[in-house]
Design a protein around this motif. Structure first.
Motif, short mmCIF file in Angstrom:
data_model
loop_
_atom_site.label_atom_id
_atom_site.label_comp_id
_atom_site.label_asym_id
_atom_site.label_seq_id
_atom_site.Cartn_x
_atom_site.Cartn_y
_atom_site.Cartn_z
N PHE A 39 0.37 -1.13 -0.12
CA PHE A 39 -0.44 -0.09 0.64
C PHE A 39 1.15 1.51 -0.11
O PHE A 39 0.58 2.29 -0.80
CB PHE A 39 -1.09 0.07 1.20
CG PHE A 39 -1.90 0.55 1.28
CD1 PHE A 39 -2.95 1.58 0.73
CD2 PHE A 39 -1.62 2.00 2.37
CE1 PHE A 39 -3.24 2.89 0.35
CE2 PHE A 39 -2.43 3.44 2.31
CZ PHE A 39 -3.09 3.79 1.49
N ARG A 42 2.72 1.95 -3.43
CA ARG A 42 1.91 2.22 -4.81
C ARG A 42 1.76 3.51 -5.33
O ARG A 42 1.88 3.76 -6.55
CB ARG A 42 -0.10 1.56 -4.74
CG ARG A 42 0.01 3.16 -3.30
CD ARG A 42 -1.97 2.64 -3.28
NE ARG A 42 -2.53 2.12 -4.36
CZ ARG A 42 -3.36 1.89 -4.78
NH1 ARG A 42 -3.98 1.30 -3.74
NH2 ARG A 42 -4.06 1.73 -5.69
N ARG A 114 -0.83 9.16 1.78
CA ARG A 114 -0.73 7.75 1.71
C ARG A 114 -0.24 7.74 3.07
O ARG A 114 -0.76 6.78 4.66
CB ARG A 114 0.31 7.59 1.25
CG ARG A 114 -0.20 6.31 1.03
CD ARG A 114 0.85 5.51 -0.55
NE ARG A 114 -0.17 5.96 -1.35
CZ ARG A 114 -0.96 5.98 -1.95
NH1 ARG A 114 -2.36 5.09 -1.20
NH2 ARG A 114 -1.98 6.39 -2.84
N SER A 152 -8.46 1.64 0.20
CA SER A 152 -7.42 1.20 -0.74
C SER A 152 -8.50 1.88 -2.01
O SER A 152 -8.47 1.54 -3.39
CB SER A 152 -6.83 0.11 -1.59
OG SER A 152 -5.69 0.07 -0.58
N GLU A 155 -9.85 5.04 -2.85
CA GLU A 155 -9.24 5.80 -3.35
C GLU A 155 -9.55 5.94 -5.09
O GLU A 155 -8.93 5.77 -5.73
CB GLU A 155 -7.11 5.59 -2.85
CG GLU A 155 -6.64 6.52 -3.75
CD GLU A 155 -5.65 5.90 -3.00
OE1 GLU A 155 -4.08 6.49 -3.79
OE2 GLU A 155 -4.68 5.10 -2.76
N LYS A 156 -8.78 3.92 -5.27
CA LYS A 156 -8.98 4.08 -6.56
C LYS A 156 -10.47 4.12 -7.14
O LYS A 156 -10.48 4.06 -8.62
CB LYS A 156 -8.46 1.62 -6.83
CG LYS A 156 -8.69 1.30 -7.74
CD LYS A 156 -8.74 0.20 -8.07
CE LYS A 156 -7.96 -0.64 -9.43
NZ LYS A 156 -7.72 -2.03 -9.03
#
Length: 525
Positions: A39, A42, A114, A152, A155-156
Motif C-alpha cells: 500500500f 503504490r 498515503r 484502497s 481511492e482506486k
C-alpha cells in the motif's frame, strides 16, 4: 589487474551482505506487513506488479529494479519500516530512529495522504470497519476486506484523494469521531507543506466557484474514467527513472543500451552515480522560460482564444518563482516566431543556465498556428535547441509544453472552446516530434487526433493543472512525476455535460531526473 579483481570481489561481497540484510528484514515481516508495504509503495511501483508480491522480498526486488533501493541509498526502505513501526529493524539499514526522524522532513517519499490512510487503517477496528461498509452499501464489493483494503478501494474508485476527503470524513464522523482529528491534522500539514504563491487564485482547484467550468460535486459523474492500469516503460526504468503511475502517457526514447553518458569507471563511485541521476541545478541562473501566447488571430479561419491570458499569467508566475527569466510574447506571427526562436537559441548565457523552457499557447493540430494562421511544425521549434544548433544547452534539460488541439474539433458548448482548426488526415505519433537527441521533454495538452479544451475565463485544463502541480509537488517530485499527476488531473475533467474529455501526453529523451530546487528567496513567500 590484481587490484581490479580485488575491487570487483569487494563490490560483490558488499552486494551480498546488503541482500543478506534484506533477507533478515523479510524474515521479521508478516503477511499484514507485506500488505501494508504494498500500500505504501503504490505511488512508486505499478499496482499491478505489487499485486503479485507475496513477500517483502518480492517488494524489495521491485524497489531495487526501480532504483528506489540500493546499498548506497536505502532511506526509502528505512522510511517504510519507520512508518510500520518496525524501528528495531532500522539497524539492518545502518539507521537509528533518531536519524530517520531527522531526515524525514527533507527526504521522505511517502506522501502525507498515503501516511494518513495508513494511520486511519490502523485505528479502524473490525467492528467499526463493518459499520462503515454497511453505510457505504452497494457501492462496496461484498467480499471481505480489511480497513486498508477499504481505503484502497475508495481511492482506486476516485471517491477519495489527497484533495477530497469529504466521504472519508463523513464516515469517520458517524463511526469513529476521534479520527476526524487526524484528517484535520493532515489538512493543516498539507497546507503548511505547500509554498504560497501569488498565483494561488489562478491555480487553485478548477472544480470550485460557480462561474467556473463545473463544480466539485459534478466531478463525481466522471471519476470512473480512465481507470486503466498504468503502462511501464522499460527503457525509462533501465535509465534510472522512477516507475510512476500513469506512465502510459510517457514515451521514453533513450535506448536500453545508453549508459547515461558516464564511463564505467565513473559509475563505480557513489558520488558519480548521484550526479548521473539528476540534472545539475546549481548554475549562475536557472535559465530562460519563453511563453508564446496567441490570443487574437488575423486569419479568418482561426477564432480568438479567450482564457489564454490566464494561462500565460499562471505560467509566468510559476516559472519566475522557480527562478527562470521569463519572456512572454503575445499574438506571435510566423515571422516573429522565427525571430524569437533565433534569439533564444543564440543566447550566450545559456552556458551559465541550468535548464530551458518553451511554452506555446495557441490553436493547432499536429502543428501549432502563428497568429497570422501559418502552421509551424512542433519538431521544427524543438530542432532550434539541439546541441548542434544551440551548444549552450548541450547536456541540459529542454522542456516544451504545448497547449493546442491535436485533432479534429467539434462544436463545444460555451464556456468551453476547442483549440483546433478542424484539420483532416492522420497524425504522426508523439515521439516523432522530438529530435532524436538527448535531454528533450515534450508535453502536449492532448494526445494526437483529439481536442484540447480551454475555459474561456479560467484558462485551459492542462496549463492550469500544470501550474498547480508544479507549485504543489516541485519540492518533492521530479518533472515526470509531476506530469503524470497532471495527466490524472486532466483525464478526470469533463465539461458540464460529462461528454468532452481530454488526455494529455508527454514524451522525452531525458537521461536524468529533472528536479527543480526552489530558490531560497521564493521559499519565504
Amino acid at each position: 589487474m590484481a587490484s581490479q579483481g580485488l575491487s570487483s570481489s569487494s563490490d560483490k561481497n558488499c552486494k551480498v551482505n546488503f541482500r543478506e540484510r534484506l533477507l533478515i528484514i523479510d524474515s521479521e515481516l508478516g503477511a499484514k506487513d507485506v500488505e501494508q508495504l504494498k500500500f505504501l509503495c503504490r505511488d512508486f511501483v505499478s499496482p499491478k506488479k505489487l499485486e503479485t508480491c507475496r513477500s517483502a522480498l518480492d517488494i524489495f526486488d521491485l524497489l531495487l529494479a526501480a532504483e528506489l533501493l540500493s546499498e548506497e541509498d536505502c532511506f526509502f526502505l528505512a522510511e517504510l519500516l519507520y512508518i510500520l513501526d518496525w524501528k528495531s529493524l532500522l539497524k539492518h539499514l545502518n539507521y537509528t530512529k533518531g536519524q530517520v526522524e531527522s531526515l524525514l522532513p527533507t527526504q521522505r517519499k511517502v506522501s502525507l495522504f498515503r501516511n494518513l490512510l495508513y494511520e486511519l487503517s490502523e485505528d479502524i477496528v473490525p467492528e467499526n470497519l463493518q459499520r462503515m461498509i454497511f453505510l457505504l452499501g452497494d457501492s462496496i464489493p461484498k467480499s471481505p476486506m480489511t480497513s486498508l483494503g477499504l481505503l484502497s478501494y475508495l481511492e482506486k474508485q476516485g471517491k477519495i484523494d489527497e484533495d477530497n476527503l469529504t466521504l472519508l470524513k463523513d464516515l469517520c464522523k458517524k463511526i469513529v469521531p476521534k479520527l476526524v482529528e487526524k484528517i484535520e491534522k493532515y489538512k493543516g500539514e498539507k497546507a503548511a507543506e505547500l509554498v504560497t504563491l501569488p498565483v494561488e487564485k489562478e491555480t487553485e482547484s478548477l472544480y470550485q466557484a460557480e462561474e467556473e467550468l463545473f463544480s466539485r460535486s459534478d466531478t463525481t459523474k466522471f471519476l470512473t474514467a480512465l481507470q486503466e492500469e498504468p503502462c511501464e516503460n522499460e527503457h525509462t526504468r533501465s535509465n534510472g527513472d522512477r516507475a510512476t503511475n500513469g506512465a502510459l502517457a510517457s514515451v521514453s526514447m533513450i535506448p536500453a543500451s545508453v549508459t547515461l553518458g558516464a564511463s564505467p569507471n565513473t559509475l563505480n563511485s557513489e558520488a558519480s552515480a548521484k550526479e548521473v541521476a539528476v540534472y545539475k541545478m546549481n548554475g549562475k541562473h536557472r535559465g530562460h522560460c519563453v511563453i508564446v501566447n496567441n490570443h487574437k488571430f488575423t486569419s479568418a479561419s482561426l477564432s480568438d482564444r479567450p482564457g489564454t491570458n490566464r494561462d500565460a499569467e499562471s505560467l509566468m508566475r510559476v516559472f519566475q518563482w522557480l527562478g527562470f527569466t521569463v519572456h512572454k510574447h503575445d499574438d506571435v506571427t510566423h515571422a516573429r516566431m522565427e525571430t524569437v526562436l533565433q534569439e533564444q537559441k543564440s543566447r550566450p548565457d545559456h552556458a551559465d543556465g541550468d535548464c530551458f523552457v518553451f511554452c506555446v499557447l495557441t490553436h493547432g493540430r499536429y502543428e501549432v498556428y502563428s497568429s497570422d494562421g501559418v502552421p509551424i511544425l512542433i519538431e521544427n521549434i524543438l530542432s532550434h535547441f539541439t546541441a548542434q544548433q544551440c551548444p549552450g544547452l548541450t547536456g541540459k534539460p529542454k522542456l516544451f509544453f504545448i497547449q493546442a488541439c491535436q485533432g479534429k474539433a467539434i462544436q463545444p458548448s460555451a464556456p468551453v472552446e476547442a483549440d483546433a482548426m478542424n484539420p483532416e488526415g492522420t497524425f504522426p505519433p508523439l515521439e516523432y516530434r522530438i529530435p532524436i537527441k538527448a535531454d528533450f521533454l515534450l508535453g502536449l495538452s492532448t494526445v494526437p487526433g483529439y481536442l484540447s479544451f480551454r475555459h474561456m475565463e479560467e484558462g485551459s485544463w492542462y496549463i492550469q493543472s500544470l501550474c498547480k502541480r508544479l507549485k504543489n509537488l516541485v519540492l518533492r517530485e521530479d518533472i515526470l512525476s509531476i506530469l503524470t499527476a497532471v495527466n490524472r488531473d486532466v483525464s478526470l475533467q469533463a465539461d458540464i455535460h460529462g461528454i468532452k474529455k481530454q488526455m494529455p501526453q508527454f514524451a522525452n529523451t531525458l537521461r536524468k531526473k529533472v528536479v527543480f530546487p526552489v530558490p531560497p528567496r521564493a521559499l519565504q513567500w
